[in-house]
Design an enzyme around this catalytic site. Structure first.
Site, PDB file in Angstrom:
ATOM      1  N   SER A  10      72.987  66.939  26.607  1.00 47.66           N
ATOM      2  CA  SER A  10      72.410  66.500  27.881  1.00 47.66           C
ATOM      3  C   SER A  10      71.387  65.390  27.707  1.00 47.66           C
ATOM      4  CB  SER A  10      71.782  67.689  28.616  1.00 47.66           C
ATOM      5  OG  SER A  10      70.732  68.248  27.846  1.00 47.66           O
ATOM      6  N   SER A  11      70.810  65.287  26.503  1.00 50.31           N
ATOM      7  CA  SER A  11      69.797  64.250  26.254  1.00 50.31           C
ATOM      8  C   SER A  11      69.609  64.107  24.752  1.00 50.31           C
ATOM      9  CB  SER A  11      68.459  64.629  26.920  1.00 50.31           C
ATOM     10  OG  SER A  11      67.943  65.828  26.341  1.00 50.31           O
ATOM     11  N   GLY A  12      68.740  63.181  24.366  1.00 53.05           N
ATOM     12  CA  GLY A  12      68.301  63.067  22.979  1.00 53.05           C
ATOM     13  C   GLY A  12      69.390  62.802  21.966  1.00 53.05           C
ATOM     14  N   TYR A 140      59.599  77.376  14.603  1.00 51.98           N
ATOM     15  CA  TYR A 140      60.628  76.335  14.606  1.00 51.98           C
ATOM     16  C   TYR A 140      61.054  76.006  13.177  1.00 51.98           C
ATOM     17  CZ  TYR A 140      62.756  71.712  15.245  1.00 51.98           C
ATOM     18  OH  TYR A 140      63.609  70.643  15.234  1.00 51.98           O
TER      19      TYR A 140
END
Length: 248
Positions: A10-12, A140
């Site tokens: 969707s992005s990036g 993360y």
């Protein structure tokens, strides 16, 4: 003509990677949790499909709709930034569900097809935090380190069947908003006791000496997917390349 399925488009990085493979003549299956047809060019070589990598039924439906694949790019990821002490374990689990178990589930789903054909490549996108762990991103970092070990082991396992497994390690991209995907504000995860420690770190993020662009990552994924050697790791971006050289 080859076909690649890419998660998190969707992005990036995912969006740019989909564009990159399409520009190089591949059939592209661009997947995202909420499909957006407007972000990619209209083409008979490009399809947008819904996919939530944390749901088995969503994975099965997407792969069934995609048809035979030559490459899988596990790009979808979320992050959480803040002091680990203040990070709810629910958010930690959410990060692992997407970044670790989601990658494993997608990979496990395509292995039988690749193994039967004795062909195919899996490219797992991790992060330069695996090269040099950064503070305030413990959960993360752990989720991405897990995929590094998983990929290195799997490369041996699937190499027996002529199936390639690769790692792309992007550096720091200021435009990426992965830390907003967990539904928690960064400032809520910085207790007063950590404020003085966190301030210069966030100041460094705001003015990095070296950065990674989305194009850097797309090119690294492309190289990894087409690499026929035994090379495992592909750092992406000037900062990641520098960190990889220091580690080596």
């Amino acid at each position: 003509m080859k076909t690649v399925l890419i998660t998190g488009c969707s992005s990036g990085y995912g969006l740019e990677t989909a564009r990159h493979f399409h520009a190089h003549g591949w059939h592209v299956v661009a997947t995202m949790r909420v499909p957006r047809e407007d972000v990619l060019p209209r083409s008979d070589r490009l399809r947008v499909l819904p996919l939530d990598v944390t749901r088995a039924e969503s994975i099965a439906a997407a792969l069934d709709a995609a048809g035979p694949l030559d490459a899988l790019v596990n790009n979808a990821g979320i992050g959480v930034v803040g002091a680990f002490e203040a990070t709810p374990l629910a958010h930690v689990r959410a990060v692992f569900e997407t970044n670790t178990f989601g990658v494993m589930a997608m990979t496990q789903a395509v292995i039988p097809h690749f193994r039967a054909r004795r062909s195919g490549v899996v490219v797992n996108v991790t992060s330069s935090v695996t090269l040099a762990p950064m503070p305030l991103a413990a959960a993360y970092t752990a989720s991405k380190q897990a995929i590094e070990g998983f990929t290195a082991s799997l490369a041996h396992e699937l190499g027996h069947f002529d199936v390639r497994v690769k790692l792309v390690e992007p550096g720091y991209a200021p435009t990426t908003r992965f830390a907003h995907n967990c539904g928690v504000r960064v400032e809520d995860l910085i207790p007063e006791a950590y404020a003085a420690f966190a301030a210069p770190i966030f100041a460094g993020y705001a003015k990095p000496a070296l950065v990674t662009t989305e194009a850097d990552v797309a090119e690294a994924v492309w190289q990894a997917a087409n690499d026929r050697s035994g090379r495992l790791r592909f750092p992406a971006g000037a900062d990641a390349v520098a960190l990889a050289e220091v580690r080596a």
